[in-house]
Design a protein around this motif. Structure first.
Motif, short mmCIF file in Angstrom:
data_model
loop_
_atom_site.label_atom_id
_atom_site.label_comp_id
_atom_site.label_asym_id
_atom_site.label_seq_id
_atom_site.Cartn_x
_atom_site.Cartn_y
_atom_site.Cartn_z
N LEU A 27 9.84 11.55 -7.70
CA LEU A 27 10.08 10.21 -8.26
C LEU A 27 9.36 10.03 -9.59
N GLY A 28 8.46 10.95 -9.91
CA GLY A 28 7.74 10.84 -11.17
C GLY A 28 6.34 10.29 -10.96
N ASP A 29 5.46 10.63 -11.89
CA ASP A 29 4.04 10.28 -11.75
C ASP A 29 3.80 8.78 -11.67
N GLN A 30 4.51 8.01 -12.49
CA GLN A 30 4.26 6.57 -12.50
C GLN A 30 4.55 5.94 -11.15
N ARG A 31 5.68 6.33 -10.55
CA ARG A 31 6.03 5.75 -9.25
C ARG A 31 5.08 6.24 -8.17
N GLU A 32 4.65 7.50 -8.26
CA GLU A 32 3.68 7.99 -7.27
C GLU A 32 2.35 7.27 -7.40
N GLN A 33 1.94 7.02 -8.64
CA GLN A 33 0.68 6.29 -8.83
C GLN A 33 0.80 4.86 -8.31
N ALA A 34 1.96 4.25 -8.53
CA ALA A 34 2.17 2.89 -8.01
C ALA A 34 2.11 2.90 -6.49
N THR A 68 -1.14 8.66 4.31
CA THR A 68 0.27 9.04 4.18
C THR A 68 1.19 7.91 4.67
N VAL A 69 0.85 7.32 5.83
CA VAL A 69 1.66 6.20 6.33
C VAL A 69 1.69 5.08 5.29
N ALA A 70 0.52 4.76 4.73
CA ALA A 70 0.44 3.68 3.74
C ALA A 70 1.25 4.04 2.49
N HIS A 71 1.17 5.29 2.06
CA HIS A 71 1.90 5.75 0.88
C HIS A 71 3.41 5.65 1.10
N GLU A 72 3.87 6.02 2.29
CA GLU A 72 5.31 5.96 2.57
C GLU A 72 5.77 4.51 2.74
N ILE A 73 4.91 3.66 3.32
CA ILE A 73 5.22 2.21 3.35
C ILE A 73 5.42 1.71 1.92
N ALA A 74 4.52 2.15 1.02
CA ALA A 74 4.61 1.72 -0.38
C ALA A 74 5.92 2.18 -1.00
N HIS A 75 6.34 3.39 -0.72
CA HIS A 75 7.65 3.83 -1.24
C HIS A 75 8.77 2.94 -0.69
N TYR A 76 8.66 2.57 0.58
CA TYR A 76 9.69 1.71 1.16
C TYR A 76 9.71 0.35 0.45
N LEU A 77 8.54 -0.20 0.19
CA LEU A 77 8.47 -1.53 -0.43
C LEU A 77 8.85 -1.49 -1.91
N LEU A 78 8.47 -0.42 -2.60
CA LEU A 78 8.65 -0.37 -4.06
C LEU A 78 9.89 0.39 -4.50
N HIS A 79 10.27 1.41 -3.74
CA HIS A 79 11.26 2.36 -4.25
C HIS A 79 12.42 2.60 -3.28
N ARG A 80 12.67 1.61 -2.42
CA ARG A 80 13.70 1.80 -1.40
C ARG A 80 15.04 2.18 -2.02
N ASP A 81 15.33 1.58 -3.19
CA ASP A 81 16.63 1.83 -3.83
C ASP A 81 16.75 3.27 -4.31
N ARG A 82 15.65 3.99 -4.36
CA ARG A 82 15.69 5.37 -4.86
C ARG A 82 15.60 6.40 -3.74
N ILE A 83 15.45 5.92 -2.50
CA ILE A 83 15.42 6.86 -1.37
C ILE A 83 16.87 7.13 -0.98
N THR A 84 17.29 8.35 -1.12
CA THR A 84 18.66 8.64 -0.67
C THR A 84 18.59 8.95 0.82
N ASP A 85 18.67 10.18 1.21
CA ASP A 85 18.55 10.49 2.63
C ASP A 85 17.10 10.70 3.03
N ARG A 86 16.31 11.21 2.08
CA ARG A 86 14.97 11.63 2.43
C ARG A 86 14.14 11.70 1.16
N LEU A 87 12.93 11.18 1.25
CA LEU A 87 11.99 11.32 0.15
C LEU A 87 10.76 12.01 0.72
N ARG A 88 10.50 13.22 0.28
CA ARG A 88 9.42 14.00 0.87
C ARG A 88 8.31 14.16 -0.16
#
Ligand SMILES: [Zn+2]
Length: 151
Positions: free
Chosen positions: A93-100, A64-84
């Protein structure tokens, strides 16, 4: 690069990597349907913090920590207040972004170089490798391209 420093020795210090990126990591009971989240936090150096589900087993928390780091690195522009993320790592965020995010998480926790090094030491079975790397057997088998019955 900062990530490379953390990719040398198994198990990868994934919380240390998060902290080096300025991401504060904490635990809380998010309920059985959720896995983790990344949220805006003015008190952390990056402006974001990660929260993992405290009842989860350690290998799952690490992923989970690694997955959330990945969201920070890849999808920071799409995190508003919270991405759960729910317990299947789906967040809206959609399947493609989750797979990435899952692919990058796997690369952070199971770096190709470390896998090569383990093989060179004669450690080749997914069971042994998953123990050395602090990941679930399922994640290890996926990383090694072994199709499990679950998939
Ligand atoms: Zn996610």
């Amino acid at each position: 690069m900062i990530i490379d420093r953390f990719k040398q020795e198994p198990p990868v210090n994934i919380v240390g990597l998060a902290e080096a990126l300025g991401l504060h990591v904490e635990e809380d009971d998010l309920g059985p349907e959720f896995g983790g989240e990344i949220f805006r936090d003015e008190d952390s150096d990056s402006g974001y913090s990660i929260r993992v589900n405290s009842p989860d087993v350690l290998v799952r928390k690490r992923f989970t920590v690694a997955h959330e780091i990945a969201h920070y690195l890849l999808h920071r522009d799409r995190i508003t207040d919270r991405l759960r993320d729910d317990n299947m790592y789906r967040s809206g965020l959609g399947d493609q972004r989750e797979q990435a995010a899952n692919r990058l998480a796997a690369d952070l926790l199971m770096p190709a170089k470390v896998i090569r090094d383990l093989r060179a030491q004669g450690i080749g079975s997914p069971e042994e490798m998953s123990e050395r790397l602090g990941v679930s057997l399922q994640a290890m088998r996926l990383r090694l391209g072994i199709r499990g019955r679950d998939h």
